[in-house]
Design a protein around this motif. Sequence first.
Motif, mmCIF file in Angstrom:
data_model
loop_
_atom_site.group_PDB
_atom_site.id
_atom_site.type_symbol
_atom_site.label_atom_id
_atom_site.label_comp_id
_atom_site.label_asym_id
_atom_site.label_seq_id
_atom_site.Cartn_x
_atom_site.Cartn_y
_atom_site.Cartn_z
ATOM 1 N N GLY A 60 -17.248 -21.843 -7.616
ATOM 2 C CA GLY A 60 -18.050 -22.866 -6.556
ATOM 3 C C GLY A 60 -17.353 -23.190 -5.329
ATOM 4 O O GLY A 60 -17.692 -23.865 -4.663
ATOM 5 N N ASN A 61 -16.181 -22.828 -5.379
ATOM 6 C CA ASN A 61 -15.078 -23.095 -4.402
ATOM 7 C C ASN A 61 -15.430 -22.245 -2.997
ATOM 8 O O ASN A 61 -14.924 -21.178 -2.987
ATOM 9 C CB ASN A 61 -13.690 -23.036 -4.627
ATOM 10 C CG ASN A 61 -12.798 -23.425 -3.582
ATOM 11 O OD1 ASN A 61 -13.098 -23.578 -2.319
ATOM 12 N ND2 ASN A 61 -11.395 -23.875 -4.017
ATOM 13 N N SER A 62 -16.411 -22.753 -2.330
ATOM 14 C CA SER A 62 -17.017 -22.091 -1.061
ATOM 15 C C SER A 62 -15.896 -21.736 -0.177
ATOM 16 O O SER A 62 -15.876 -20.559 0.543
ATOM 17 C CB SER A 62 -18.142 -22.325 -0.446
ATOM 18 O OG SER A 62 -17.900 -23.637 0.053
ATOM 19 N N TYR A 63 -15.232 -22.739 -0.056
ATOM 20 C CA TYR A 63 -13.787 -22.551 1.108
ATOM 21 C C TYR A 63 -13.076 -21.327 0.648
ATOM 22 O O TYR A 63 -12.470 -20.470 1.381
ATOM 23 C CB TYR A 63 -13.027 -23.706 1.171
ATOM 24 C CG TYR A 63 -11.823 -23.740 2.096
ATOM 25 C CD1 TYR A 63 -12.197 -23.864 3.447
ATOM 26 C CD2 TYR A 63 -10.720 -23.498 1.833
ATOM 27 C CE1 TYR A 63 -11.281 -23.740 4.624
ATOM 28 C CE2 TYR A 63 -9.704 -23.368 2.888
ATOM 29 C CZ TYR A 63 -9.935 -23.601 4.131
ATOM 30 O OH TYR A 63 -8.920 -23.444 4.958
ATOM 31 N N ALA A 64 -12.628 -21.259 -0.520
ATOM 32 C CA ALA A 64 -11.699 -20.057 -0.841
ATOM 33 C C ALA A 64 -12.487 -18.766 -0.872
ATOM 34 O O ALA A 64 -11.742 -17.733 -0.586
ATOM 35 C CB ALA A 64 -11.387 -20.352 -2.600
ATOM 36 N N ALA A 65 -13.640 -18.660 -1.052
ATOM 37 C CA ALA A 65 -14.445 -17.410 -0.948
ATOM 38 C C ALA A 65 -14.363 -16.567 0.348
ATOM 39 O O ALA A 65 -14.413 -15.647 0.567
ATOM 40 C CB ALA A 65 -15.974 -17.632 -1.146
ATOM 41 N N TRP A 66 -14.029 -17.630 1.475
ATOM 42 C CA TRP A 66 -13.939 -17.006 2.841
ATOM 43 C C TRP A 66 -12.578 -16.072 2.956
ATOM 44 O O TRP A 66 -12.712 -15.021 3.929
ATOM 45 C CB TRP A 66 -13.915 -18.230 3.949
ATOM 46 C CG TRP A 66 -15.408 -18.811 4.024
ATOM 47 C CD1 TRP A 66 -15.636 -20.174 3.886
ATOM 48 C CD2 TRP A 66 -16.313 -18.118 4.835
ATOM 49 N NE1 TRP A 66 -16.788 -20.216 4.308
ATOM 50 C CE2 TRP A 66 -17.304 -19.240 4.804
ATOM 51 C CE3 TRP A 66 -16.590 -16.908 5.470
ATOM 52 C CZ2 TRP A 66 -18.525 -18.907 5.386
ATOM 53 C CZ3 TRP A 66 -17.803 -16.620 5.885
ATOM 54 C CH2 TRP A 66 -18.809 -17.400 5.896
ATOM 55 N N ARG A 67 -11.995 -16.254 2.056
ATOM 56 C CA ARG A 67 -10.899 -15.334 2.152
ATOM 57 C C ARG A 67 -11.233 -13.806 1.947
ATOM 58 O O ARG A 67 -10.730 -13.005 2.185
ATOM 59 C CB ARG A 67 -9.702 -15.727 0.922
ATOM 60 C CG ARG A 67 -9.006 -16.947 1.244
ATOM 61 C CD ARG A 67 -8.245 -17.374 -0.029
ATOM 62 N NE ARG A 67 -7.747 -18.839 -0.252
ATOM 63 C CZ ARG A 67 -7.564 -19.360 -1.517
ATOM 64 N NH1 ARG A 67 -7.314 -18.527 -2.560
ATOM 65 N NH2 ARG A 67 -7.254 -20.727 -1.412
ATOM 66 N N ASP A 68 -12.272 -13.845 1.151
ATOM 67 C CA ASP A 68 -12.736 -12.447 0.651
ATOM 68 C C ASP A 68 -13.501 -11.775 1.614
ATOM 69 O O ASP A 68 -13.965 -10.691 2.030
ATOM 70 C CB ASP A 68 -13.178 -12.618 -0.599
ATOM 71 C CG ASP A 68 -12.224 -12.449 -1.782
ATOM 72 O OD1 ASP A 68 -11.282 -13.212 -1.352
ATOM 73 O OD2 ASP A 68 -12.608 -12.152 -2.844
ATOM 74 N N GLN A 101 -20.859 -14.423 0.527
ATOM 75 C CA GLN A 101 -19.869 -15.875 0.616
ATOM 76 C C GLN A 101 -20.115 -16.638 -0.567
ATOM 77 O O GLN A 101 -19.453 -16.891 -1.462
ATOM 78 C CB GLN A 101 -19.850 -16.612 1.882
ATOM 79 C CG GLN A 101 -18.702 -17.695 1.871
ATOM 80 C CD GLN A 101 -19.461 -19.044 1.463
ATOM 81 O OE1 GLN A 101 -20.482 -19.013 1.416
ATOM 82 N NE2 GLN A 101 -18.466 -19.818 1.251
ATOM 83 N N LEU A 102 -21.725 -17.021 -0.567
ATOM 84 C CA LEU A 102 -21.978 -17.730 -1.800
ATOM 85 C C LEU A 102 -21.892 -17.185 -2.971
ATOM 86 O O LEU A 102 -21.367 -17.659 -4.030
ATOM 87 C CB LEU A 102 -23.432 -18.050 -1.704
ATOM 88 C CG LEU A 102 -24.210 -18.909 -2.814
ATOM 89 C CD1 LEU A 102 -23.685 -20.341 -2.823
ATOM 90 C CD2 LEU A 102 -25.768 -19.015 -2.334
ATOM 91 N N LYS A 103 -22.147 -15.668 -3.169
ATOM 92 C CA LYS A 103 -21.955 -15.122 -4.628
ATOM 93 C C LYS A 103 -20.638 -15.092 -5.246
ATOM 94 O O LYS A 103 -20.220 -15.149 -6.119
ATOM 95 C CB LYS A 103 -22.645 -13.495 -4.434
ATOM 96 C CG LYS A 103 -24.279 -13.438 -4.290
ATOM 97 C CD LYS A 103 -24.681 -12.286 -4.062
ATOM 98 C CE LYS A 103 -26.407 -12.118 -3.713
ATOM 99 N NZ LYS A 103 -26.665 -10.938 -3.727
ATOM 100 N N ILE A 104 -19.556 -14.726 -4.083
ATOM 101 C CA ILE A 104 -18.138 -14.702 -4.229
ATOM 102 C C ILE A 104 -17.630 -15.997 -4.706
ATOM 103 O O ILE A 104 -16.868 -16.037 -5.614
ATOM 104 C CB ILE A 104 -17.346 -14.097 -3.271
ATOM 105 C CG1 ILE A 104 -17.819 -12.422 -3.007
ATOM 106 C CG2 ILE A 104 -15.952 -14.499 -3.318
ATOM 107 C CD1 ILE A 104 -16.949 -11.985 -1.859
ATOM 108 N N SER A 105 -18.122 -17.022 -4.145
ATOM 109 C CA SER A 105 -17.879 -18.344 -4.445
ATOM 110 C C SER A 105 -18.144 -18.819 -5.928
ATOM 111 O O SER A 105 -17.538 -19.483 -6.738
ATOM 112 C CB SER A 105 -18.264 -19.547 -3.475
ATOM 113 O OG SER A 105 -19.551 -19.599 -3.650
#
Length: 235
Positions: A118-126, A108-112
Amino acid sequence: MTSYMKAERKKAKLRLAITGPSGSGKTYGALMIAFGLGGKIAMIDTENGSGNLYADLGDYDIAPISAPFDPRRFINGIHMAEEQGYDIIIIDGLSHEWNGLGGVLDIQLKISETKYKGNSYAAWRDVTPIHNSLIETILASPCHIIATMRSKTDYVISENDKGRTEIHKVGLAPVQRDGIDYEFCTVFDLTPNHLASVSKDRTRLFDGKVIILSKETGETLRKWLNLENVIQEEL
């Protein structure tokens, strides 16, 4: 929706979680229950080979997983055990899939950082679908599955019957995604002195009890899963 039908107990496969702080006996307890269930046992070992320490207790096979602890590697391990004819799969431990090196939180951190600025919330979609795929694989498996999880620890101060102050280590919530306990039929919580109680138990076999996890625990679960008690009552 098609139509309603009478609810009926059917034979089932075990979905069991064992949580506890380090040293509480999660691996040992998982093996004892597996021996009681009976059948061919596979262990997905994320604990640096700690599963080998109990080889004198009985027969089981180990597939070690080291970092990265990507959920898809756990999925592959489950499918491999299914294809090779194992009856019981122990995931020891499932916490690494969440917060281990290369696990869900790392992904999640790497995708964000790389995809969402840097949008960690959006990364949860993936990331959420990757984690959910593992949960769905566990639920759909034709094998019994026992998963161990580390629990967050804290220390409480109490006074013993002699008036002396004592410090005790206690386990709190499991190190996994919130709500992981909903996915299991039964959840045993272990104390540092190896006592087990249930925080959830759809079998209703262990409500209000404090026990030591043993082969007999597995035998009790096997009878419930196979409807042996129900059949005896009908006879």
